[in-house]
Each structure stands twice: as structure tokens, then as C-alpha cells.
Design a protein around this motif. Sequence first.
Motif, mmCIF file in Angstrom:
data_model
loop_
_atom_site.group_PDB
_atom_site.id
_atom_site.type_symbol
_atom_site.label_atom_id
_atom_site.label_comp_id
_atom_site.label_asym_id
_atom_site.label_seq_id
_atom_site.Cartn_x
_atom_site.Cartn_y
_atom_site.Cartn_z
ATOM 1 N N LYS A 57 7.843 16.614 2.173
ATOM 2 C CA LYS A 57 8.480 15.746 3.177
ATOM 3 C C LYS A 57 7.872 15.951 4.561
ATOM 4 O O LYS A 57 7.816 15.029 5.359
ATOM 5 N N ASN A 58 7.373 17.167 4.849
ATOM 6 C CA ASN A 58 6.718 17.388 6.144
ATOM 7 C C ASN A 58 5.380 16.649 6.212
ATOM 8 O O ASN A 58 4.991 16.154 7.270
ATOM 9 N N ASP A 59 4.683 16.570 5.074
ATOM 10 C CA ASP A 59 3.454 15.781 5.009
ATOM 11 C C ASP A 59 3.781 14.317 5.292
ATOM 12 O O ASP A 59 3.088 13.637 6.048
ATOM 13 N N ILE A 74 5.094 5.657 2.192
ATOM 14 C CA ILE A 74 4.664 7.028 1.903
ATOM 15 C C ILE A 74 5.673 7.643 0.935
ATOM 16 O O ILE A 74 6.845 7.799 1.264
ATOM 17 N N LEU A 75 5.197 7.948 -0.258
ATOM 18 C CA LEU A 75 6.033 8.546 -1.296
ATOM 19 C C LEU A 75 5.740 10.042 -1.377
ATOM 20 O O LEU A 75 4.635 10.479 -1.070
ATOM 21 N N CYS A 76 6.725 10.792 -1.833
ATOM 22 C CA CYS A 76 6.641 12.243 -1.813
ATOM 23 C C CYS A 76 6.939 12.818 -3.192
ATOM 24 O O CYS A 76 7.886 12.382 -3.850
ATOM 25 N N ILE A 119 0.855 -1.183 0.000
ATOM 26 C CA ILE A 119 0.000 0.000 0.000
ATOM 27 C C ILE A 119 0.893 1.235 0.000
ATOM 28 O O ILE A 119 1.833 1.329 0.795
ATOM 29 N N PHE A 120 0.578 2.170 -0.886
ATOM 30 C CA PHE A 120 1.331 3.403 -1.015
ATOM 31 C C PHE A 120 0.411 4.596 -0.799
ATOM 32 O O PHE A 120 -0.733 4.581 -1.260
ATOM 33 N N ILE A 121 0.930 5.609 -0.123
ATOM 34 C CA ILE A 121 0.258 6.905 -0.038
ATOM 35 C C ILE A 121 1.218 7.914 -0.649
ATOM 36 O O ILE A 121 2.395 7.957 -0.280
ATOM 37 N N ILE A 122 0.721 8.697 -1.595
ATOM 38 C CA ILE A 122 1.555 9.735 -2.207
ATOM 39 C C ILE A 122 1.117 11.080 -1.638
ATOM 40 O O ILE A 122 -0.064 11.411 -1.640
ATOM 41 N N PHE A 132 -2.986 11.827 -1.160
ATOM 42 C CA PHE A 132 -3.333 12.702 -0.033
ATOM 43 C C PHE A 132 -2.576 14.013 -0.228
ATOM 44 O O PHE A 132 -1.443 14.177 0.207
ATOM 45 N N MET A 133 -3.223 14.955 -0.929
ATOM 46 C CA MET A 133 -2.609 16.238 -1.258
ATOM 47 C C MET A 133 -3.220 17.343 -0.411
ATOM 48 O O MET A 133 -4.315 17.193 0.126
ATOM 49 N N ASP A 134 -2.507 18.465 -0.359
ATOM 50 C CA ASP A 134 -3.030 19.650 0.318
ATOM 51 C C ASP A 134 -4.247 20.169 -0.443
ATOM 52 O O ASP A 134 -4.377 19.958 -1.652
ATOM 53 N N ASN A 135 -5.121 20.870 0.270
ATOM 54 C CA ASN A 135 -6.325 21.432 -0.343
ATOM 55 C C ASN A 135 -6.054 22.881 -0.765
ATOM 56 O O ASN A 135 -6.706 23.808 -0.314
#
Length: 115
Positions: free
Chosen positions: A10-12, A26-28, A3-6, A53-56
Motif C-alpha cells: 500500500k505504501n508503493d 493502481i492495484l496492490c 491502464i493498471f499498475i500492480i 512495478f515490484m520491488d527489486n
Amino acid sequence: MSIFIIVEGKNDRSRLRRLLTSDITILCTFGTLNSAKLDALQKQVRDQEVYLFMDNDSSGKKIRGILRDAFPDAEQIYTRRGYAGVEGTPDEYLIAQLEKAGLEEFIIYPPPEAY
């Protein structure tokens, strides 16, 4: 199956790393995407399960759009407008969003605060 979350920055990544077991990779994007970075992400993820999972904000929405095209089956996780990105989102809200995405078994829940 991996399972990957992009995420964008790096702070995220470090913010989520505190809340998730090492079973989740967790990839950045480091805030930008070019074809080389996109190719590298696609090679890493291949056909595995992926969450975005990106910033809004405008740059987060732009990156999410590009990644949505590259990973059409990716699950989308959102932070609330008004929070300073994923890194500025309170743990309780991050946990709620991760639970909503079905990742409960990978969450490291903080101990309840003593009164």
C-alpha cells in the motif's frame, strides 16, 4: 481502455498515486499472492493494459514471476537495486521509469524547485 499498475504494498501504491493521474488504476498485492488474490486481480484487469512495478528484492522478484505468468503481456517497470522498494525510490527515478514505460501523459510532474 483502462491502464493498471500492480504493485506490492500500500505504501508503493500511495507513492505512485502522488505521481500519476487518476486515469491509472493502481492495484496492490499487499506483499503476498495466493490463488484467490491472483484470480481477483485477473478479474479486475481482464484484457486491459497492465504494468508490473515490484520491488527489486527477493519477494518482489517472486511476486513479479507469478504475475508475469498470469499477465504475459504486462509491461515491466523496475526500480533500482539499493532503493528501499518502490516506496523508497526517489520521485525523479520513479518518473524516469514511468516515462520509459510510455506513461508520460499520466504523470503529475512536481513543480520545479525555486533556487
